[in-house]
Structures are given as structure tokens and as C-alpha cells.
Design a protein around this motif. Structure first.
Motif, short mmCIF file in Angstrom:
data_model
loop_
_atom_site.label_atom_id
_atom_site.label_comp_id
_atom_site.label_asym_id
_atom_site.label_seq_id
_atom_site.Cartn_x
_atom_site.Cartn_y
_atom_site.Cartn_z
N ASP A 95 -9.46 -4.68 4.16
CA ASP A 95 -8.20 -3.97 3.98
C ASP A 95 -7.12 -4.85 3.36
O ASP A 95 -7.36 -5.99 2.99
CB ASP A 95 -7.72 -3.40 5.32
N ASN A 147 -2.01 1.90 -2.37
CA ASN A 147 -2.27 2.74 -1.21
C ASN A 147 -1.28 3.90 -1.28
O ASN A 147 -0.06 3.69 -1.25
CB ASN A 147 -2.08 1.93 0.07
N SER A 189 -1.46 6.65 0.84
CA SER A 189 -1.57 7.45 2.06
C SER A 189 -0.21 7.86 2.61
O SER A 189 -0.12 8.79 3.42
CB SER A 189 -2.37 6.70 3.13
N PHE A 202 0.33 11.51 2.05
CA PHE A 202 -0.61 12.48 2.59
C PHE A 202 0.14 13.48 3.48
O PHE A 202 1.02 13.11 4.26
CB PHE A 202 -1.71 11.79 3.40
N SER A 213 -5.85 13.88 0.49
CA SER A 213 -6.78 12.80 0.15
C SER A 213 -6.38 12.18 -1.17
O SER A 213 -5.58 12.75 -1.93
CB SER A 213 -8.21 13.35 0.04
N ALA A 214 -6.97 11.03 -1.45
CA ALA A 214 -6.74 10.41 -2.76
C ALA A 214 -7.30 11.29 -3.88
O ALA A 214 -6.72 11.37 -4.97
CB ALA A 214 -7.38 9.02 -2.80
N ASN A 251 -7.77 5.75 0.97
CA ASN A 251 -6.30 5.79 0.97
C ASN A 251 -5.69 5.31 -0.34
O ASN A 251 -4.47 5.26 -0.47
CB ASN A 251 -5.73 4.94 2.12
N ASN A 252 -6.54 4.95 -1.30
CA ASN A 252 -6.05 4.30 -2.51
C ASN A 252 -6.44 5.06 -3.76
O ASN A 252 -7.31 5.92 -3.74
CB ASN A 252 -6.60 2.88 -2.59
#
Length: 395
Positions: free
Chosen positions: A146, A325, A327, A330, A341-342, A367-368
Motif C-alpha cells: 500500500d 488513490n 477512493s 467513492f 469503484s475505480a 482504489n486507484n
């Protein structure tokens, strides 16, 4: 007939990068002004000396088959390059030239893996790695890395992932999609773990010349005891803008190199003679101004992304991608559709604001998104404006 297509091929996930690129090109054909940030292809020309060498090969009739492993001239040039630039000692017999680094990787997994073998694969990863591993009958063991580690595998994660079934560990530095570059100390720490285990180390170094404010290191140059089981992968597509020439190579222990050459002799045979002639000259024709330009583009793109609400973006140290990222957005909506979602983010961004990006699910990072800055500064500036506008309309 129960199945017209084999199970091994039915179970392949299509390449997300190629899929997004195809959609983008379809929109462009319709006259839509899409900014394509999805594909990893330098927007530079092949160095002229390399191009002229390819033309000369054609005009002089140097267009016949070569040895399956490639011409001796090119393999000698690669061996010299590896010694001078990477501190790695390989003989020409330990080098196999293939039709692109992707082909080289496929050859490796088919040559070293048996059914049920495990290959440790740090995520985020390039989209083709897990599919190639599965096609070879092996199992990709995904280890998630991560932002806290800079998207890099730690020694503790590596040690925990190794089992009696582990056949290989795959390292990609500089990394696609994150741009992460392993430092000398990080590679030495991973090397200390690997020195205790009898597994192959497959190191994909295709972006090695594209680093910013740092250095690239080859792990077996730092930890020499790993060299008898390290397989180095590289090629000409990125640093020399030779994507269409289809030229890559591996440097490996002699028994592995011979096995890969044998496999290749029954698959594609030798790579293009013309491309190999160009490759010999390309190794002496690297243009550092490419790195300077990518560096400039990276700085602009990251600065802009970091200023956008809901977006977090680490500064990549190499390659030509950023991996923000997203997220933080979202749950928001646009046109009645929830950004859940991505993949949905990228779908809406392309549909509403004509910017093509690759969703992180394809890289093992949901998340990216991946944005390539292998495009003009004008395109980057337009893309930034459109992404900012897109985010502003999410509610």
C-alpha cells in the motif's frame, strides 16, 4: 464438442490497458477529442541511428532467420550493456532475445513453472503478470503493498509469502503502474530474505533508464549470491521508444537460458532480424532528454492531482505513470450513477469528460487509477482541466 476454446484461454482476463486503448481509439475515430492517458507508449520517435540501422538491414538483405536466441552481435551488445550499466556478468549464451519483454516474461514462466508452483507477485502489478503465470499452470500469490510502503514489497511480507511451493518471486522496479523504485537498501533487505530460500528471482527492469532524482539498481548486483537464480528481463520499447519493433530480452542462468531458447525455437523462432539490427545501435543511442521531459511532465501532473479534492497521489520515482488513490470520491454520483469503484470512475470520466485512464482493479489495486504521462504537456494540461471539472460535478 463441449468447449471450442481451451480452459486455459477461457479463463484469461483481457488486458485492461489494451481494452481502454481500444475504446479510446474508437471514440477518436468518431471525432471525439479524447485525451488518452491509458497506454504506456512513449510519444517520442525511435532514435534515428537505430532506425537507419533497421533500414540498412533491409536494403542490404539482412532479413533472414537468426538463431532462435537472437544474433550473436546483439547478445554480445546486451552482455556488455549489463556489465557496464548494471554490474551484471552474463555471457552471450545466457541471453535470449525475444519479440518484446512481454514475450520474454511469457517464455520465463512457461520454462520454469510446473502446475501448482507459486509465484509471489507484489501488488500493484502490471496487468499481464498474473495471466501469464496462470497460463504456465502456476499460481500467482498476490501480496498487497500500500501507500504506507510506497507500494513496495517489504522483507517481512516476502518472508511470510514464501512456501515450499514457491518457484519464483517477481520484482518490477521501476514499477508499472505505481512508478515506485526500490532503493539500494530496500533491495539488499529483500535480497537477504531471498538468499535464505531456493527460489528464482525474476526482475523486470524495462523502465530502468526512466528514473527521477534516484538510481536504478539490479538486485543480483547488490546480492551476488542471487545471480545463479536471477532472471533479468529488459527490452527496447520504453527507453528507446521502440514499442512497435517488438524487441526484448532475458539474461538468465545458462540452463534457464537454453530452456527458454529451446521453447522459443518452437514458438516464434527468432525475433525480427531487422529489429535486432536496430537494437544493436539503439543501445548506444539513448537520449537523456526523454527523461528530462518525462520528469517535467510528472511534476506538473502530480502537483495538479495532489490539489484535487478526494484524490491522493504519491510522487512516482520512475517509469511514466502516476497512480492516484481516488477512493475519496467513492459514493458520489454523476448522472444518476454512483462512483462505487475505480472502474466506474474511469468509465464516467471517459464518457463525460473524454479522458482515458485505466482502473486500478486491473493492477490489483481497486482504489486507484493509472494515468500515463507518456503524452504531450498540452494533453496533460487538458486532462488535468477535465479531471478537475469531472470531480467538481460529482455530488
Amino acid at each position: 464438442m463441449n468447449h471450442r476454446i481451451s480452459s486455459r484461454v477461457r479463463n484469461i482476463a483481457p488486458s485492461a490497458t489494451m481494452s481502454v486503448d481500444a475504446k479510446t481509439k474508437a471514440l477518436l475515430k468518431e471525432g471525439k477529442p479524447v485525451v488518452n492517458m491509458s497506454v504506456g507508449e512513449p510519444d517520442f520517435n525511435t532514435p534515428l541511428p537505430a532506425s537507419f540501422a533497421g533500414i540498412q538491414a533491409i536494403t542490404e538483405g539482412n532479413t533472414r532467420y537468426t538463431a532462435a536466441a537472437g544474433t550473436l552481435e546483439l547478445r554480445r551488445a546486451i552482455a556488455s550493456k549489463l556489465m557496464v550499466e548494471n554490474g551484471l556478468q552474463f555471457s552471450p549464451e545466457q541471453i535470449v532475445v525475444s519479440s518484446g519483454a512481454k514475450h520474454s516474461l511469457f517464455n520465463i514462466f512457461l520454462s520454469i513453472c510446473d502446475d501448482g508452483d507459486e509465484v509471489i507477485l507484489p501488488a500493484p502489478y502490471w496487468v499481464s503478470y498474473p495471466e501469464q503465470i496462470r497460463l504456465a499452470g502456476a499460481v500467482p500469490v498476490i501480496v498487497s503493498c500500500d501507500e504506507a510502503s510506497g507500494y513496495k514489497l517489504t522483507p517481512e511480507q516476502l518472508e511470510a509469502a514464501i512456501t515450499p511451493k514457491t518457484k519464483a518471486v517477481l520484482l518490477n522496479s521501476p514499477n508499472n503502474p505505481t512508478g515506485a523504485v526500490y532503493s539500494e537498501s530496500e533491495l539488499r533487505a529483500l535480497g537477504a530474505v531471498l538468499a535464505r530460500h531456493d527460489v528464482y528471482v525474476v526482475t523486470d527492469e524495462i523502465y530502468e533508464r526512466l528514473v527521477y532524482n534516484t538510481r536504478h539498481f539490479s538486485i543480483s548486483a547488490l546480492v551476488p549470491e542471487l545471480q545463479p537464480r536471477t532472471i533479468v528481463v529488459n527490452g527496447f520499447s520504453k527507453a528507446f521508444a521502440m514499442t512497435g519493433w517488438r524487441l526484448g530480452y532475458i539474461a538468465a542462468p545458462l540452463d534457464v537460458a537454453k530452456a527458454i531458447a529451446s521453447l522459443q525455437s518452437h514458438g516464434t523462432g527468432s525475433p525480427s532480424t531487422i529489429s535486432q539490427a536496430a537494437g544493436v545501435v539503439a543501445l548506444q543511442s539513448f537520449d537523456p532528454s526523454m527523461v528530462e521531459e518525462f520528469h517535467r511532465r510528472r511534476d506538473v501532473l502530480v502537483r495538479e492531482l495532489q490539489s484535487m479534492p478526494g484524490i491522493q497521489c504519491l510522487m512516482p520515482e520512475g517509469a511514466f505513470y502516476v497512480f492516484p488513490n481516488i477512493s475519496g470520491v467513492f459514493g458520489k454520483k454523476l448522472g444518476g450513477k454512483v462512483v462505487d469503484s475505480a472502474a466506474t470512475f474511469c468509465e464516467l470520466l471517459l464518457e463525460h469528460d473524454l479522458v482515458a485512464a485505466v482502473p486500478g482493479e486491473a493492477f490489483g489495486a481497486p482504489n486507484n487509477i493509472r494515468l500515463s504521462y507518456a503524452t504531450s504537456m498540452a494533453n496533460i494540461e487538458t486532462a488535468v482541466e477535465r479531471i478537475r471539472s469531472f470531480l467538481g460535478r460529482l455530488a
